[in-house]
Design an enzyme around this catalytic site. Sequence first.
Site, short mmCIF file in Angstrom:
data_model
loop_
_atom_site.label_atom_id
_atom_site.label_comp_id
_atom_site.label_asym_id
_atom_site.label_seq_id
_atom_site.Cartn_x
_atom_site.Cartn_y
_atom_site.Cartn_z
N PHE A 135 0.70 -1.07 0.01
CA PHE A 135 0.02 0.16 0.08
C PHE A 135 0.85 1.20 0.04
CE2 PHE A 135 -2.81 -3.02 1.95
CZ PHE A 135 -4.24 -3.00 1.27
N ASP A 136 0.47 2.18 -0.80
CA ASP A 136 0.77 3.58 -0.59
C ASP A 136 -0.30 4.15 0.55
OD1 ASP A 136 1.25 6.45 -1.16
OD2 ASP A 136 -0.81 6.56 -1.55
#
Length: 240
Positions: free
Chosen positions: A11-12
Site C-alpha cells: 500500500f501507498d
Amino acid sequence: MQLTDFKALTFDCYGTLIDWETGIVNALQPLAKRTGKTFTSDELLEVFGRNESPQQTETPGALYQDILRAVYDRIAKEWGLEPDAAEREEFGTSVKNWPAFPDTVEALQYLKKHYKLVILSNIDRNEFKLSNAKLGVEFDHIITAQDVGSYKPNPNNFTYMIDALAKAGIEKKDILHTAESLYHDHIPANDAGLVSAWIYRRHGKEGYGATHVPSRMPNVDFRFNSMGEMAEAHKQALKG
C-alpha cells in the site's frame, strides 16, 4: 486475473489509506489566509503537488517533516509571503492531524485475514507511527522513504520493496500494489512489472489533487473508488 490470486497487498498510505488531501488543505489555511485571497481546495492541493515532488527529488534523504517545511517555504515564496516560524513548524508536523478515510480501518481489518499487508510510503518512520495508530491493523512490513533513501516515484523504492518481500518468501507475481497516485505509484509499479490496483479516491473530481501530474496514463489491473469497494470485491471473488 482475480483479487484472490495474490499473497501480499503493498500500500501507498497517504492518499490511499490516510486522507492527506483533507490534512493538507487544513494545514495550508493559515498561510493561505495571509494572501487575502480565496482558494478552492483543489487550488491548494495543486500548489502543494507542484512543490512537494520537486522538493523530494532535490532532497531525497530528508525526513518527510523537513520536506513539508521546505514545501511551506516554497509555497510562501510563490505567494509572495514571508514565512512564519510557527506556521512553518505546524505545517511541517501536520501529518499527525491527517485523518484516515472512513472506510480504511474496516477494509484493512478484513483484508488482513487474507493477505500480508505492506506499507510502501513517502514518509519517515516516526511520522508513520502517528498514522499507523489510526489504521487499525498491524502491517507485516513497513518500508518508508527513510529506509530507502529516496521518495517515490524513484524506482529504487520499488526495487527495495520487491527485494525485501522476496527475502520473506513473497514473489513479485504474488504482489498487488494498491495505491491512489498515478504519478507516485502506478507508473513506477508498471515499470517494475507489478500488478496494481488503483484506489481512485478522486473519482468525480477534476485534476490530480495533491499529486504531481503524471507523465502518462499507466496501466492499472484493478480499479476501485475506495478501500471499502476493494474489500467488497474480494468478498465477491471468494464466492466465485
